[in-house]
Design a protein around this motif. Structure first.
Motif, PDB file in Angstrom:
ATOM      1  N   ALA A 126       0.698  -1.156   0.095  1.00 24.39           N
ATOM      2  CA  ALA A 126       0.079  -0.212   0.030  1.00 24.39           C
ATOM      3  C   ALA A 126       0.818   1.278  -0.058  1.00 24.39           C
ATOM      4  N   LYS A 127       0.412   2.297  -0.500  1.00 27.96           N
ATOM      5  CA  LYS A 127       0.868   3.448  -0.497  1.00 27.96           C
ATOM      6  C   LYS A 127       0.382   4.207   1.078  1.00 27.96           C
ATOM      7  N   VAL A 128       1.091   4.879   1.534  1.00 23.04           N
ATOM      8  CA  VAL A 128       0.942   5.417   2.865  1.00 23.04           C
ATOM      9  C   VAL A 128       0.876   7.102   2.835  1.00 23.04           C
ATOM     10  N   MET A 129       0.284   7.765   3.479  1.00 27.80           N
ATOM     11  CA  MET A 129       0.121   9.070   3.376  1.00 27.80           C
ATOM     12  C   MET A 129      -0.556   9.830   4.599  1.00 27.80           C
ATOM     13  N   LEU A 130       0.244  10.652   5.244  1.00 27.92           N
ATOM     14  CA  LEU A 130      -0.498  11.525   6.459  1.00 27.92           C
ATOM     15  C   LEU A 130      -1.087  12.649   5.866  1.00 27.92           C
ATOM     16  N   VAL A 131      -2.346  12.785   6.467  1.00 26.40           N
ATOM     17  CA  VAL A 131      -3.130  13.863   5.878  1.00 26.40           C
ATOM     18  C   VAL A 131      -3.506  14.970   6.850  1.00 26.40           C
ATOM     19  N   SER A 132      -3.348  16.299   6.551  1.00 25.59           N
ATOM     20  CA  SER A 132      -3.539  17.202   7.626  1.00 25.59           C
ATOM     21  C   SER A 132      -2.803  17.135   8.869  1.00 25.59           C
ATOM     22  N   GLY A 133      -1.625  16.652   8.505  1.00 27.58           N
ATOM     23  CA  GLY A 133      -0.573  16.386   9.822  1.00 27.58           C
ATOM     24  C   GLY A 133      -0.330  17.451  10.675  1.00 27.58           C
ATOM     25  N   ARG A 134      -0.317  16.989  12.010  1.00 27.02           N
ATOM     26  CA  ARG A 134      -0.200  17.908  12.915  1.00 27.02           C
ATOM     27  C   ARG A 134       0.581  17.511  14.241  1.00 27.02           C
ATOM     28  N   ILE A 135       1.722  18.316  14.473  1.00 27.64           N
ATOM     29  CA  ILE A 135       2.667  17.909  15.567  1.00 27.64           C
ATOM     30  C   ILE A 135       2.355  19.010  16.815  1.00 27.64           C
ATOM     31  N   SER A 136       1.719  18.605  17.900  1.00 26.38           N
ATOM     32  CA  SER A 136       1.472  19.465  18.951  1.00 26.38           C
ATOM     33  C   SER A 136       2.730  19.542  19.901  1.00 26.38           C
ATOM     34  N   ASP A 137       2.792  20.682  20.767  1.00 27.43           N
ATOM     35  CA  ASP A 137       3.893  20.654  21.873  1.00 27.43           C
ATOM     36  C   ASP A 137       4.298  19.254  22.273  1.00 27.43           C
ATOM     37  N   SER A 138       3.224  18.697  22.718  1.00 30.92           N
ATOM     38  CA  SER A 138       3.448  17.327  23.544  1.00 30.92           C
ATOM     39  C   SER A 138       3.847  16.443  22.817  1.00 30.92           C
ATOM     40  N   SER A 139       3.163  16.165  21.502  1.00 23.87           N
ATOM     41  CA  SER A 139       3.956  15.159  20.620  1.00 23.87           C
ATOM     42  C   SER A 139       5.099  15.229  20.189  1.00 23.87           C
ATOM     43  N   PHE A 140       5.557  16.437  20.095  1.00 24.95           N
ATOM     44  CA  PHE A 140       6.830  17.091  19.509  1.00 24.95           C
ATOM     45  C   PHE A 140       7.839  16.397  20.329  1.00 24.95           C
ATOM     46  N   LYS A 141       7.717  16.252  21.820  1.00 25.09           N
ATOM     47  CA  LYS A 141       8.358  16.129  22.944  1.00 25.09           C
ATOM     48  C   LYS A 141       8.441  14.652  22.860  1.00 25.09           C
ATOM     49  N   GLN A 142       7.297  13.985  22.762  1.00 21.25           N
ATOM     50  CA  GLN A 142       7.004  12.733  23.124  1.00 21.25           C
ATOM     51  C   GLN A 142       7.566  11.993  22.054  1.00 21.25           C
ATOM     52  N   TYR A 143       7.468  12.106  20.668  1.00 17.84           N
ATOM     53  CA  TYR A 143       7.950  11.635  19.471  1.00 17.84           C
ATOM     54  C   TYR A 143       9.636  11.396  19.461  1.00 17.84           C
ATOM     55  N   LYS A 144      10.237  12.491  20.181  1.00 12.76           N
ATOM     56  CA  LYS A 144      11.658  12.238  20.213  1.00 12.76           C
ATOM     57  C   LYS A 144      12.340  11.287  20.803  1.00 12.76           C
ATOM     58  N   TYR A 145      11.442  10.626  21.594  1.00 14.67           N
ATOM     59  CA  TYR A 145      11.944   9.459  22.321  1.00 14.67           C
ATOM     60  C   TYR A 145      11.724   8.298  21.838  1.00 14.67           C
ATOM     61  N   LEU A 146      11.004   8.444  20.643  1.00 14.84           N
ATOM     62  CA  LEU A 146      11.116   7.194  19.672  1.00 14.84           C
ATOM     63  C   LEU A 146      12.324   6.677  19.020  1.00 14.84           C
ATOM     64  N   GLY A 147      13.340   7.814  18.647  1.00 11.49           N
ATOM     65  CA  GLY A 147      14.481   7.565  18.246  1.00 11.49           C
ATOM     66  C   GLY A 147      14.410   6.830  16.669  1.00 11.49           C
ATOM     67  N   SER A 148      15.299   5.805  16.379  1.00 18.16           N
ATOM     68  CA  SER A 148      15.360   5.104  15.163  1.00 18.16           C
ATOM     69  C   SER A 148      13.955   4.715  14.709  1.00 18.16           C
ATOM     70  N   LEU A 149      12.885   4.147  15.786  1.00 16.34           N
ATOM     71  CA  LEU A 149      11.890   3.952  15.251  1.00 16.34           C
ATOM     72  C   LEU A 149      10.948   4.821  14.537  1.00 16.34           C
ATOM     73  N   LEU A 150      11.075   5.978  15.148  1.00 11.78           N
ATOM     74  CA  LEU A 150      10.306   7.101  14.197  1.00 11.78           C
ATOM     75  C   LEU A 150      10.734   7.513  13.053  1.00 11.78           C
ATOM     76  N   LYS A 151      12.045   7.390  12.881  1.00 14.82           N
ATOM     77  CA  LYS A 151      12.743   7.720  11.619  1.00 14.82           C
ATOM     78  C   LYS A 151      12.259   6.856  10.370  1.00 14.82           C
ATOM     79  N   ASP A 152      12.380   5.223  10.849  1.00 13.91           N
ATOM     80  CA  ASP A 152      12.139   4.336   9.963  1.00 13.91           C
ATOM     81  C   ASP A 152      10.781   4.218   9.524  1.00 13.91           C
TER      82      ASP A 152
END
Length: 438
Positions: A153-179
């Motif tokens: 499948a093709k995958v697309m993020l639509v109307s993507g939003r990164i809130s302040d809290s999400s921005f901090k939390q996503y950083k902890y995902l490290g290589s998983l997030l980049k993959d």
């Protein structure tokens, strides 16, 4: 499977084990039915599976009520552009599903998103076999994305939003997030700020774009004079009465609004307050709270019993009516903002030509807040005392309020088109997929 995914899936198992007692309790107390639980564990009914077998499928996922609303114009545009495709719509919450079924008529079926454990997700993705997966706003689930790509499948993020809290939390995902980012074909964001944030988190700049917020395209319902008159009659209201609608309120906000109601009621004797809590199961608690303050209330579900001379606070214990109730409001307050919740959708009442009031905590909707304030169709207050002062001013100056209404509608019209732009990108992904499959 990489070490990052192994760790992630292990954590998912732990969370599921910890959450199991709560799930069992919800089923025993009829807050969740067994079919929804089976869907969450990847056990789709034969009827649903047969509905999509050997069909071209687009899978759209939105978390809850707000995201479902944002997805509605996208799904409508998709169905118009690709009538040959079947659209399956998934949500995480019960309220999200209820709302989706009410407002997204173009979807062919609805499911609960499976728990993001690799065996569960893999089973569902294989059963649905989507050609395109559209993920609304911030619903980034590593296994859903991974196994969708693995299935082709093709995958697309639509109307993507990164809130302040999400921005901090996503950083902890490290290589998983980049993959995970590497497996998403297009990341279409709501604003330049969201675009810059997701790039900073590790997304490929070449895949990221800013196409605006699909909530501007949402059909909030045309509350014309006939609809308004029907509401007035059903709720036993007079169109000349000043009406305040407080939407998506949370614990401790309804309590804070008590002095607002009391003070404005002394100055505007026929004032009506409609309280629409974010979670309707809290209605009994709110009812008790107002009763202790000597305020008579009536539930919307019992509106036929309303004594208009006694009950001027209406507690809305139904789902899917907020937009039309905004339509009859003179003033609108949007909750989640007097407490540190981060606010809720303030574009909805603005689209209906309302001046929108909200508190200081709007960190999940910074761009919408900025837009409303810049266009002078939003009033941000730091506390209830300021809210009382501002609302009293506008109730006393209807001509100024009418001008703000015109400005709100103009602002919405000037910012529409995000859904069309996102579906245009989605169509390119589908075309690219067909080319590769030849």
């Amino acid at each position: 499977m990489s070490l990052a995914y192994l760790i992630y899936n292990f954590l998912v198992i732990i969370i599921l084990l910890l959450y199991s007692p709560a799930l069992i309790y919800r089923i025993l107390t009829n807050k969740e039915d067994i079919s929804s639980l089976l869907e969450r564990f990847g056990l789709l009914s034969k009827e649903k599976i047969n509905n999509f077998r050997d069909e071209q499928v687009i899978w759209v996922h939105a978390a809850s009520v707000g995201e479902a609303g944002a997805a509605s114009p996208v799904v409508a545009e998709l169905k118009q552009r690709f009538p040959e495709y079947k659209i399956i719509f998934s949500t995480m919450t019960n309220t999200g599903r209820d709302m989706a079924k009410k407002i997204i008529k173009e979807a062919d079926d609805f499911i609960y998103i499976p728990f993001d454990f690799f065996m569960i997700v893999n089973k569902v993705v294989k059963a649905i076999n989507p050609e395109l997966v559209l993920i609304m706003e911030t619903e980034l689930w590593p296994n859903l994305i991974r196994y969708s790509k693995k299935q082709g499948a093709k995958v697309m993020l639509v109307s993507g939003r990164i809130s302040d809290s999400s921005f901090k939390q996503y950083k902890y995902l490290g290589s998983l997030l980049k993959d995970m980012f590497s497996k998403i074909d297009i990341l279409s964001m709501q604003s330049e700020k969201d675009m810059n944030r997701i790039i900073e988190l590790g997304a490929d700049k070449g895949k990221v774009c800013n196409n605006g917020n699909t909530k501007f395209d949402q059909e909030y319902g045309k509350v014309n004079s006939e609809v308004k008159e029907a509401i007035y009659q059903e709720f036993k209201l007079d169109s000349k009465q000043p009406i305040i609608v407080a939407g998506s309120t949370h614990d401790n906000e309804e309590e804070q609004l008590i002095p607002l109601y009391k003070e404005l009621k002394t100055k505007f004797g026929d004032l009506i307050l409609l309280l629409v809590p974010r979670y309707i199961e809290r209605v009994e608690e709110i009812e008790s709270l107002y009763k202790q303050e000597g305020i008579n209330t009536i539930r919307r579900s019992r509106i036929k019993e309303r004594d208009s001379a006694r009950e001027s606070v209406i507690l809305v214990d139904t789902i899917g009516e907020l937009a039309k109730l905004y339509g009859i409001a003179d003033l609108v307050f949007v909750g989640g903002s007097l407490i540190e919740r981060g606010g809720h959708n303030i574009l909805e009442p603005a689209a209906l030509g309302k001046l929108v009031f909200f508190g200081p905590h709007m960190f999940n909707f910074k761009d919408s807040t900025k837009l409303l304030l810049e266009n002078r169709v939003g009033i941000q207050v730091s506390n209830v005392a300021e809210l009382i002062e501002q609302m009293e001013y506008y109730l006393s100056n209807p001509d100024i309020l009418e001008e703000q209404s015109r400005q709100a509608i103009e602002m919405i019209n000037d910012n529409q088109g995000a859904s069309w732009r996102n579906v245009e990108l989605a169509s390119r992904l589908l075309a690219r997929r067909k080319e590769l499959s030849k």
